[in-house]
Design a protein around this motif. Structure first.
Motif, short mmCIF file in Angstrom:
data_model
loop_
_atom_site.label_atom_id
_atom_site.label_comp_id
_atom_site.label_asym_id
_atom_site.label_seq_id
_atom_site.Cartn_x
_atom_site.Cartn_y
_atom_site.Cartn_z
N ALA A 173 0.81 -1.21 0.00
CA ALA A 173 0.00 0.00 0.00
C ALA A 173 0.85 1.26 0.00
N ALA A 174 2.06 1.20 0.54
CA ALA A 174 2.91 2.39 0.61
C ALA A 174 3.67 2.65 -0.68
N THR A 175 4.18 1.58 -1.29
CA THR A 175 5.04 1.74 -2.48
C THR A 175 4.37 1.31 -3.77
N HIS A 176 3.26 0.55 -3.64
CA HIS A 176 2.57 -0.05 -4.79
C HIS A 176 3.45 -1.06 -5.54
N ALA A 177 4.50 -1.55 -4.88
CA ALA A 177 5.31 -2.61 -5.45
C ALA A 177 4.58 -3.95 -5.26
N PRO A 178 4.76 -4.89 -6.19
CA PRO A 178 4.11 -6.20 -6.03
C PRO A 178 4.57 -6.90 -4.75
N VAL A 179 3.68 -7.66 -4.15
CA VAL A 179 4.01 -8.47 -2.98
C VAL A 179 4.03 -9.93 -3.42
N PRO A 180 5.21 -10.50 -3.63
CA PRO A 180 5.28 -11.88 -4.10
C PRO A 180 5.00 -12.89 -2.99
N ALA A 189 0.67 -11.60 -8.61
CA ALA A 189 -0.60 -11.97 -9.25
C ALA A 189 -1.11 -13.30 -8.70
N PHE A 190 -2.43 -13.44 -8.65
CA PHE A 190 -3.02 -14.69 -8.18
C PHE A 190 -4.34 -14.95 -8.87
N GLU A 191 -4.73 -16.21 -8.89
CA GLU A 191 -6.05 -16.65 -9.36
C GLU A 191 -6.54 -17.73 -8.42
N LEU A 192 -7.82 -17.72 -8.13
CA LEU A 192 -8.41 -18.73 -7.26
C LEU A 192 -9.87 -18.91 -7.63
N VAL A 217 5.38 -22.51 -2.14
CA VAL A 217 4.88 -21.22 -2.59
C VAL A 217 5.19 -20.90 -4.05
N LYS A 218 5.97 -21.76 -4.70
CA LYS A 218 6.34 -21.51 -6.09
C LYS A 218 6.36 -22.82 -6.84
N LYS A 219 5.64 -22.89 -7.96
CA LYS A 219 5.53 -24.14 -8.70
C LYS A 219 6.91 -24.61 -9.18
N LEU A 220 7.11 -25.92 -9.05
CA LEU A 220 8.37 -26.52 -9.48
C LEU A 220 8.30 -26.88 -10.95
N HIS A 221 9.44 -26.81 -11.61
CA HIS A 221 9.52 -27.17 -13.03
C HIS A 221 10.50 -28.32 -13.19
N LYS A 222 9.98 -29.43 -13.69
CA LYS A 222 10.79 -30.64 -13.80
C LYS A 222 11.77 -30.52 -14.95
N THR A 223 13.03 -30.89 -14.69
CA THR A 223 14.06 -30.83 -15.73
C THR A 223 14.53 -32.22 -16.14
#
Length: 289
Positions: free
Chosen positions: A34-41, A61-64, A233-239
């Motif tokens: 709210a103070a800086t308007h920077a994204p909150v990851p 960004a989020f979707e639910l 908190v972050k999706k994993l990507h299989k290599t």
């Protein structure tokens, strides 16, 4: 792990179906300071007391998507270092239609009082630390952002300084592992309040080894039993797409004799407890007492 990937594939197909359904509320927005308007990851978004929730991405960004029968339920938006925002699901959906931004106010924290004594401190290990025998592995089974797994750490009323967090990675077929570490107080035997004022993340790259966090810079001091957890908190990507058996992510593990493990499916969801000798990850907190 095959079932895990089938679930993920199914989730990617859901949005086109949800749009056509009138009994589903779909939330889509961005969380900002709210103070800086920077994204909150990696902010948490979840229905209070229910296994429904998600985590914002690195851009906030989020979707639910939630069944409309939950329209009057309380939804909590939270992140360490910020004041919680609480809405009814229906209210937030209406708000996001007009403005897709959720603003979080920075929290004001009082400095923690630390008792300083002349007593020499000893280094100890808490949690489910490794032993020469009974060591094995347990698979990573998370499929929903916000899943957590945690262990009870007993300090027996001693002033305790948290020095480091360690977990054994038995096998990893993903790129960079990324989890959030949380520290909770206890209430009625369950994790209650996260005492951290800023996020602490665990990152690891490699096929196996010990993943660690240096906790000294965070000045974490406790004098009561607590729960340490890892949150997806972050999706994993299989290599590694070649391995057929024991594929994915496996933690080193051993029997948790006399200990307690906690899990929950989503942010704000109900904690489940096991203390019956479960084969649990070797999660260790190095402390000075």
């Amino acid at each position: 792990m095959k079932g895990f990937w089938l679930l993920i594939a199914g989730l990617y197909m859901l949005p086109s179906l949800i749009v056509a359904q009138t009994n589903t509320i779909r939330l889509k927005g961005n969380i900002k300071d709210a103070a800086t308007h920077a994204p909150v990851p990696y902010a948490s978004i979840g229905l209070q007391g229910k296994d429904i929730g998600t985590v914002s991405n690195s851009n906030g960004a989020f979707e639910l998507s939630v069944a409309a029968t939950n329209a009057s339920d309380t939804l909590v938006v939270s992140m360490m270092g910020y004041e919680q925002q609480r809405y009814t699901l229906q209210h937030l959906a209406q708000k996001l239609e007009a403005d897709p931004t959720v603003l979080l106010e920075p929290a004001q924290h009082l400095l923690q009082e630390v008792k300083v004594t002349g007593q020499k401190l000893e280094t100890n290990s808490l949690g489910n630390k490794a032993t020469p025998s009974g060591v094995g592995m347990t698979p990573f089974k998370f499929s929903n952002l916000g899943n957590e797994i945690g262990l009870l750490c007993k300090v027996k009323g001693k002033i305790t300084y948290l020095e480091a967090f360690n977990i054994d990675i038995f096998l990893n077929d993903y790129d960079t592992l990324f989890f959030r570490m949380n520290i909770y107080t206890l209430e009625n035997g369950l994790p209650k309040e996260n005492i951290l004022h800023e996020p602490v993340y665990l990152q690891f790259t490699g096929s196996k080894g010990k993943a660690s966090i240096d906790l000294v810079p965070y000045d974490i001091v406790v004098d009561e039993d607590f729960v340490v957890s890892l949150e997806y908190v972050k999706k994993l990507h299989k290599t590694n797409l070649v391995r057929k058996e024991q594929s994915g992510l496996y933690f080193g593990a051993k029997k948790l004799f006399g200990g307690t493990m906690f899990t929950r499916y989503a942010s704000q969801g109900k904690w489940m407890v096991s203390n019956d000798g479960l084969f649990a990850p070797k999660m260790e907190v190095v402390v000075k007492q």
